[in-house]
Write a protein that holds these residues in place. Structure first.
Motif, PDB file in Angstrom:
ATOM      1  N   VAL A   2       0.822  -1.211   0.000  1.00  0.00           N
ATOM      2  CA  VAL A   2       0.000   0.000   0.000  1.00  0.00           C
ATOM      3  C   VAL A   2       0.857   1.262   0.000  1.00  0.00           C
ATOM      4  O   VAL A   2       0.539   2.243  -0.674  1.00  0.00           O
ATOM      5  N   LEU A  18      -0.042  15.093   0.263  1.00  0.00           N
ATOM      6  CA  LEU A  18      -0.959  14.973   1.383  1.00  0.00           C
ATOM      7  C   LEU A  18      -0.162  15.002   2.677  1.00  0.00           C
ATOM      8  O   LEU A  18       1.045  14.809   2.678  1.00  0.00           O
ATOM      9  N   THR A  19      -0.859  15.252   3.755  1.00  0.00           N
ATOM     10  CA  THR A  19      -0.201  15.241   5.050  1.00  0.00           C
ATOM     11  C   THR A  19      -0.569  13.966   5.783  1.00  0.00           C
ATOM     12  O   THR A  19      -1.722  13.573   5.818  1.00  0.00           O
ATOM     13  N   LEU A  20       0.432  13.318   6.322  1.00  0.00           N
ATOM     14  CA  LEU A  20       0.230  12.079   7.069  1.00  0.00           C
ATOM     15  C   LEU A  20       0.606  12.292   8.516  1.00  0.00           C
ATOM     16  O   LEU A  20       1.414  13.153   8.840  1.00  0.00           O
ATOM     17  N   SER A  21       0.037  11.480   9.365  1.00  0.00           N
ATOM     18  CA  SER A  21       0.373  11.556  10.774  1.00  0.00           C
ATOM     19  C   SER A  21       0.679  10.157  11.271  1.00  0.00           C
ATOM     20  O   SER A  21      -0.084   9.233  11.026  1.00  0.00           O
ATOM     21  N   LEU A  81       4.064  12.269  -3.469  1.00  0.00           N
ATOM     22  CA  LEU A  81       3.690  10.850  -3.432  1.00  0.00           C
ATOM     23  C   LEU A  81       4.790   9.945  -3.946  1.00  0.00           C
ATOM     24  O   LEU A  81       4.530   8.883  -4.476  1.00  0.00           O
ATOM     25  N   ARG A 135      -6.401  14.550   5.790  1.00  0.00           N
ATOM     26  CA  ARG A 135      -5.283  14.245   6.651  1.00  0.00           C
ATOM     27  C   ARG A 135      -5.381  12.763   7.021  1.00  0.00           C
ATOM     28  O   ARG A 135      -6.379  12.321   7.579  1.00  0.00           O
ATOM     29  N   LEU A 136      -4.352  12.011   6.717  1.00  0.00           N
ATOM     30  CA  LEU A 136      -4.402  10.556   6.886  1.00  0.00           C
ATOM     31  C   LEU A 136      -3.470  10.115   8.006  1.00  0.00           C
ATOM     32  O   LEU A 136      -2.457  10.749   8.262  1.00  0.00           O
ATOM     33  N   THR A 137      -3.830   9.027   8.640  1.00  0.00           N
ATOM     34  CA  THR A 137      -3.042   8.529   9.763  1.00  0.00           C
ATOM     35  C   THR A 137      -2.535   7.127   9.457  1.00  0.00           C
ATOM     36  O   THR A 137      -3.298   6.282   8.993  1.00  0.00           O
ATOM     37  N   LEU A 138      -1.259   6.925   9.727  1.00  0.00           N
ATOM     38  CA  LEU A 138      -0.672   5.584   9.581  1.00  0.00           C
ATOM     39  C   LEU A 138      -0.664   4.890  10.935  1.00  0.00           C
ATOM     40  O   LEU A 138      -0.443   5.544  11.946  1.00  0.00           O
ATOM     41  N   PRO A 139      -0.837   3.575  10.998  1.00  0.00           N
ATOM     42  CA  PRO A 139      -1.150   2.706   9.862  1.00  0.00           C
ATOM     43  C   PRO A 139      -2.645   2.586   9.587  1.00  0.00           C
ATOM     44  O   PRO A 139      -3.045   1.910   8.655  1.00  0.00           O
ATOM     45  N   ALA A 153      -3.861   3.444   6.106  1.00  0.00           N
ATOM     46  CA  ALA A 153      -3.231   2.562   5.113  1.00  0.00           C
ATOM     47  C   ALA A 153      -3.921   1.203   5.107  1.00  0.00           C
ATOM     48  O   ALA A 153      -4.164   0.616   4.046  1.00  0.00           O
ATOM     49  N   HIS A 206      -7.289   1.612   3.503  1.00  0.00           N
ATOM     50  CA  HIS A 206      -7.079   1.679   2.056  1.00  0.00           C
ATOM     51  C   HIS A 206      -6.904   0.260   1.492  1.00  0.00           C
ATOM     52  O   HIS A 206      -7.517  -0.104   0.490  1.00  0.00           O
ATOM     53  N   PHE A 252      -1.432   4.625  -2.012  1.00  0.00           N
ATOM     54  CA  PHE A 252      -2.097   5.172  -0.830  1.00  0.00           C
ATOM     55  C   PHE A 252      -1.904   6.692  -0.744  1.00  0.00           C
ATOM     56  O   PHE A 252      -0.803   7.195  -0.944  1.00  0.00           O
ATOM     57  N   GLY A 253      -2.993   7.382  -0.446  1.00  0.00           N
ATOM     58  CA  GLY A 253      -2.891   8.816  -0.184  1.00  0.00           C
ATOM     59  C   GLY A 253      -3.044   9.700  -1.402  1.00  0.00           C
ATOM     60  O   GLY A 253      -2.745  10.885  -1.328  1.00  0.00           O
ATOM     61  N   THR A 254      -3.539   9.150  -2.504  1.00  0.00           N
ATOM     62  CA  THR A 254      -3.666   9.965  -3.718  1.00  0.00           C
ATOM     63  C   THR A 254      -4.980  10.742  -3.692  1.00  0.00           C
ATOM     64  O   THR A 254      -6.052  10.145  -3.699  1.00  0.00           O
ATOM     65  N   ILE A 255      -4.889  12.043  -3.656  1.00  0.00           N
ATOM     66  CA  ILE A 255      -6.078  12.890  -3.626  1.00  0.00           C
ATOM     67  C   ILE A 255      -5.982  13.891  -4.771  1.00  0.00           C
ATOM     68  O   ILE A 255      -4.996  14.614  -4.889  1.00  0.00           O
TER      69      ILE A 255
END
Lengths: 86, 254
Positions: free
Chosen positions: A36, A47-50, A61, B61-65, B68, B71, B89-92
């Protein structure tokens, strides 16, 4: 657990099975995240990840991950050199 | 050209459209919004291909895991019913026009890749072995502090032994991996492998397999396990074809 085939306690075999099962779960989780996060069609965008309350940013990306602090430091340096960065 | 967009939600304009996959089959024909893993999805189409999307809204705003894995679950649910190209993952994308423009611009690449994986799935194979003994084989014995060469020579000699041991192990594992390939490749359309990407991970391989042959492939892996009980064979999947997409789609953004 009683092992009827061997006529005794099958603890070593059970331990091995448990270990294999645990290994399997770890392998599967790693395989999911590997696919993934690192595979798949790349389109565009940011994008912003946390992660655990630490902000990260994907740059374009692609494969590079940097902390927001680092990204903002870079941005600050660019602004100082070239003016406002949009 | 049959272009049709199902509007996924009023808030799409706020956060853009989260893209999951490029499809050409069942989901193109979806007339309305559909729900997968509690996510309300839609399909933006261009000609006979489409992009499965979700209104990102405030979730940009996405959080791991967590995100993911979510997704991954959505991709898995989609691929059970349809051939697709999974999107990273994370494509906007900002709006549906951007999604459609992207489908149009890369239409031929998407079609070629969809044809490559049509009715096929990816299976993963990991072969694990705990190799502390093998890694240490051939190490020079560490002598006491008295006699022997000076420290610099001793260090270089130890490094040479380590290097030789690693090279020997790589040759051995590569031979084993090729033997595995000879058993599994006849059941797959394509296959690839790496060896020793981790000391315990002897072989990490991926195969593109016809959906109808998945069980036969798994059965052959079970037979490999029975033949080599000292190693652990883990067959994972079926996955979307993450590892069987042309390089240009894996690296080139707009």
């Amino acid at each position: 657990m009683y092992d009827h085939a061997r006529g005794g306690v099958a603890r070593p075999r059970a331990n091995a099975a448990r270990r294999q099962s645990a290994d399997g779960r770890e392998v599967t989780l790693l395989e999911i995240l590997d696919r993934v996060l690192d595979k798949g069609v790349v389109l565009s965008g940011d994008l912003t990840l946390s992660v655990a309350d630490v902000d990260l940013i994907f740059l374009g990306l692609k494969v590079m991950l940097a902390s927001v602090e680092r990204a903002e430091a870079l941005r600050g340096g660019l602004e100082e050199k070239y003016g406002t960065v949009e | 050209m049959n272009e049709r967009v199902e509007r996924p939600g009023r808030d799409a304009a706020v956060g853009g459209y989260y893209v999951y996959a490029i499809v050409s089959g069942k989901h193109i024909a979806e007339a309305r919004l559909f729900t997968v893993e509690d996510a309300t999805l839609a399909c933006v189409t261009f000609s006979d291909i489409g992009a499965v999307i979700r209104a990102a809204g405030c979730d940009a705003r996405l959080t791991l895991p967590y995100d993911a894995l979510r997704h991954a679950r959505i991709i898995q649910a989609l691929m059970r019913e349809d051939t697709l190209l999974p999107v990273r993952f994370g494509t906007i994308l900002p709006n549906e026009q951007a999604v459609r423009a992207l489908l149009a611009e890369r239409y031929l690449s998407f079609k070629r890749n969809l044809a490559r994986v049509m009715n096929r799935v990816e299976l993963g194979l990991c072969v694990l072995c705990h190799r502390e003994r093998e890694w240490s084989d051939g190490q020079p014995e560490t002598s006491g502090a008295t006699a022997g060469p000076p420290p610099g020579t001793r260090y270089l000699r130890e490094r040479a032994f380590e290097y030789a041991a690693v090279e020997r192990l790589k040759r051995q594992v590569t031979a084993q991996a090729e033997a595995i390939q000879r058993r599994l490749l006849p059941l797959a359309v394509e296959g690839q492998y790496n060896v020793l990407t981790d000391p315990d991970l002897m072989v990490n391989a991926q195969y593109l397999v016809e959906r109808s042959l998945v069980e036969l492939f798994r059965s052959e892996v079970r037979q490999l396990q029975a033949d080599q009980p000292e190693q652990h064979f883990f067959c994972s999947g079926p996955w979307a074809p993450y590892n069987f997409i042309d390089h240009e789609l894996l690296t080139r953004g707009l």
